[in-house]
Motif scaffolding. Sequence first.
Motif, PDB file in Angstrom:
ATOM      1  N   PHE A   4       0.838  -1.183   0.000  1.00 17.15           N
ATOM      2  CA  PHE A   4       0.000   0.000   0.000  1.00 17.15           C
ATOM      3  C   PHE A   4       0.877   1.238   0.000  1.00 17.15           C
ATOM      4  O   PHE A   4       1.765   1.372   0.833  1.00 17.15           O
ATOM      5  CB  PHE A   4      -0.917   0.028   1.223  1.00 17.15           C
ATOM      6  CG  PHE A   4      -1.922  -1.068   1.233  1.00 17.15           C
ATOM      7  CD1 PHE A   4      -2.951  -1.077   0.307  1.00 17.15           C
ATOM      8  CD2 PHE A   4      -1.848  -2.088   2.155  1.00 17.15           C
ATOM      9  CE1 PHE A   4      -3.892  -2.086   0.297  1.00 17.15           C
ATOM     10  CE2 PHE A   4      -2.779  -3.097   2.161  1.00 17.15           C
ATOM     11  CZ  PHE A   4      -3.800  -3.103   1.233  1.00 17.15           C
ATOM     12  N   LYS A   5       0.625   2.130  -0.938  1.00 15.79           N
ATOM     13  CA  LYS A   5       1.354   3.383  -0.988  1.00 15.79           C
ATOM     14  C   LYS A   5       0.678   4.383  -0.066  1.00 15.79           C
ATOM     15  O   LYS A   5      -0.541   4.421   0.041  1.00 15.79           O
ATOM     16  CB  LYS A   5       1.375   3.932  -2.409  1.00 15.79           C
ATOM     17  CG  LYS A   5       2.166   3.088  -3.375  1.00 15.79           C
ATOM     18  CD  LYS A   5       2.164   3.736  -4.731  1.00 15.79           C
ATOM     19  CE  LYS A   5       2.954   2.914  -5.713  1.00 15.79           C
ATOM     20  NZ  LYS A   5       2.964   3.539  -7.043  1.00 15.79           N
ATOM     21  N   ASN A   6       1.483   5.186   0.566  1.00 14.22           N
ATOM     22  CA  ASN A   6       0.974   6.219   1.464  1.00 14.22           C
ATOM     23  C   ASN A   6       1.387   7.590   0.964  1.00 14.22           C
ATOM     24  O   ASN A   6       2.365   7.734   0.222  1.00 14.22           O
ATOM     25  CB  ASN A   6       1.518   6.023   2.880  1.00 14.22           C
ATOM     26  CG  ASN A   6       0.985   4.777   3.526  1.00 14.22           C
ATOM     27  OD1 ASN A   6      -0.186   4.484   3.419  1.00 14.22           O
ATOM     28  ND2 ASN A   6       1.852   4.035   4.181  1.00 14.22           N
ATOM     29  N   ARG A   7       0.676   8.593   1.395  1.00 16.59           N
ATOM     30  CA  ARG A   7       1.034   9.984   1.148  1.00 16.59           C
ATOM     31  C   ARG A   7       1.019  10.705   2.484  1.00 16.59           C
ATOM     32  O   ARG A   7       0.154  10.473   3.324  1.00 16.59           O
ATOM     33  CB  ARG A   7       0.061  10.665   0.183  1.00 16.59           C
ATOM     34  CG  ARG A   7       0.164  10.178  -1.231  1.00 16.59           C
ATOM     35  CD  ARG A   7       1.525  10.516  -1.829  1.00 16.59           C
ATOM     36  NE  ARG A   7       1.694   9.945  -3.140  1.00 16.59           N
ATOM     37  CZ  ARG A   7       2.445   8.883  -3.409  1.00 16.59           C
ATOM     38  NH1 ARG A   7       3.059   8.254  -2.437  1.00 16.59           N
ATOM     39  NH2 ARG A   7       2.581   8.448  -4.629  1.00 16.59           N
ATOM     40  N   GLY A  53      -6.302   4.186   6.907  1.00 19.23           N
ATOM     41  CA  GLY A  53      -4.879   4.496   6.861  1.00 19.23           C
ATOM     42  C   GLY A  53      -4.639   5.942   7.224  1.00 19.23           C
ATOM     43  O   GLY A  53      -3.517   6.431   7.152  1.00 19.23           O
ATOM     44  N   LYS A  69      -1.016  11.305   7.632  1.00 18.72           N
ATOM     45  CA  LYS A  69      -0.731  10.195   6.725  1.00 18.72           C
ATOM     46  C   LYS A  69      -2.041   9.647   6.205  1.00 18.72           C
ATOM     47  O   LYS A  69      -3.010   9.508   6.951  1.00 18.72           O
ATOM     48  CB  LYS A  69       0.011   9.091   7.480  1.00 18.72           C
ATOM     49  CG  LYS A  69       0.197   7.824   6.705  1.00 18.72           C
ATOM     50  CD  LYS A  69       0.674   6.729   7.630  1.00 18.72           C
ATOM     51  CE  LYS A  69       0.302   5.403   7.023  1.00 18.72           C
ATOM     52  NZ  LYS A  69       0.326   4.319   7.942  1.00 18.72           N
ATOM     53  N   THR A  70      -2.065   9.325   4.917  1.00 20.99           N
ATOM     54  CA  THR A  70      -3.237   8.714   4.319  1.00 20.99           C
ATOM     55  C   THR A  70      -2.796   7.800   3.184  1.00 20.99           C
ATOM     56  O   THR A  70      -1.641   7.843   2.766  1.00 20.99           O
ATOM     57  CB  THR A  70      -4.237   9.768   3.809  1.00 20.99           C
ATOM     58  OG1 THR A  70      -5.428   9.129   3.385  1.00 20.99           O
ATOM     59  CG2 THR A  70      -3.652  10.572   2.683  1.00 20.99           C
ATOM     60  N   ARG A  71      -3.689   6.993   2.705  1.00 16.01           N
ATOM     61  CA  ARG A  71      -3.379   6.092   1.611  1.00 16.01           C
ATOM     62  C   ARG A  71      -3.374   6.842   0.294  1.00 16.01           C
ATOM     63  O   ARG A  71      -4.068   7.841   0.118  1.00 16.01           O
ATOM     64  CB  ARG A  71      -4.423   4.973   1.554  1.00 16.01           C
ATOM     65  CG  ARG A  71      -4.508   4.129   2.794  1.00 16.01           C
ATOM     66  CD  ARG A  71      -3.793   2.826   2.696  1.00 16.01           C
ATOM     67  NE  ARG A  71      -4.177   2.031   1.563  1.00 16.01           N
ATOM     68  CZ  ARG A  71      -5.141   1.124   1.558  1.00 16.01           C
ATOM     69  NH1 ARG A  71      -5.816   0.893   2.652  1.00 16.01           N
ATOM     70  NH2 ARG A  71      -5.421   0.451   0.478  1.00 16.01           N
ATOM     71  N   HIS A  72      -2.580   6.356  -0.648  1.00 20.14           N
ATOM     72  CA  HIS A  72      -2.543   6.929  -1.991  1.00 20.14           C
ATOM     73  C   HIS A  72      -3.879   6.637  -2.673  1.00 20.14           C
ATOM     74  O   HIS A  72      -4.388   5.530  -2.611  1.00 20.14           O
ATOM     75  CB  HIS A  72      -1.397   6.299  -2.784  1.00 20.14           C
ATOM     76  CG  HIS A  72      -1.230   6.895  -4.141  1.00 20.14           C
ATOM     77  ND1 HIS A  72      -1.936   6.438  -5.225  1.00 20.14           N
ATOM     78  CD2 HIS A  72      -0.450   7.896  -4.586  1.00 20.14           C
ATOM     79  CE1 HIS A  72      -1.583   7.133  -6.287  1.00 20.14           C
ATOM     80  NE2 HIS A  72      -0.681   8.027  -5.918  1.00 20.14           N
ATOM     81  N   HIS A  75      -5.976  10.201  -0.864  1.00 23.05           N
ATOM     82  CA  HIS A  75      -5.293  11.426  -0.444  1.00 23.05           C
ATOM     83  C   HIS A  75      -5.836  12.634  -1.189  1.00 23.05           C
ATOM     84  O   HIS A  75      -5.733  13.763  -0.713  1.00 23.05           O
ATOM     85  CB  HIS A  75      -3.777  11.302  -0.636  1.00 23.05           C
ATOM     86  CG  HIS A  75      -3.308  11.438  -2.042  1.00 23.05           C
ATOM     87  ND1 HIS A  75      -3.461  10.434  -2.990  1.00 23.05           N
ATOM     88  CD2 HIS A  75      -2.688  12.455  -2.672  1.00 23.05           C
ATOM     89  CE1 HIS A  75      -2.953  10.840  -4.132  1.00 23.05           C
ATOM     90  NE2 HIS A  75      -2.474  12.062  -3.966  1.00 23.05           N
TER      91      HIS A  75
END
Length: 150
Positions: A4-7, A53, A69-72, A75
């Motif tokens: 999982f990508k985060n931003r 997330g 922080k949040t998920r891509h 976001h």
Amino acid sequence: MVRFKNRYIAFEITLGGKSDKPFPLKTTTLHFAIQQKVQQLYGDFGVAAIKAGFSAKYCNVHTKIALVKTRHGPHKFLLSAIPVINDIAGRLVSVKILYVGATLKHCFLFIKKYQQQKLERVWNTLKTETERRNMENALMTLTSAMKDYK
């Protein structure tokens, strides 16, 4: 296993109004204010999208800089909701997004550089050495989470 990508979104909170009350910036109040604004703009779909997330990672009471922080993907909901936040813990505020990054390390490096530039702008207005030292301690003090990313 799926990655999982985060931003990570760094932003600055500016207080509105001329109140003498201290502004206790906490991660829980920030989390609630953002979630409330996403609910107002996007309804249950937006809240459900960011919920998996989303967390407030860092809040500096002195500089009023925060990091979430949040998920891509979801976001994008936060990027449009954060600038229109005008109320945190019952106080009138204005929020400006400073940086959106893919890693926590790069966000902390950006915050450190941003606070250093802010200190350089304020440095000449201070008259005594103790005022300068106090300002430097307030702006450049890193939390335990940031110390890992020097």
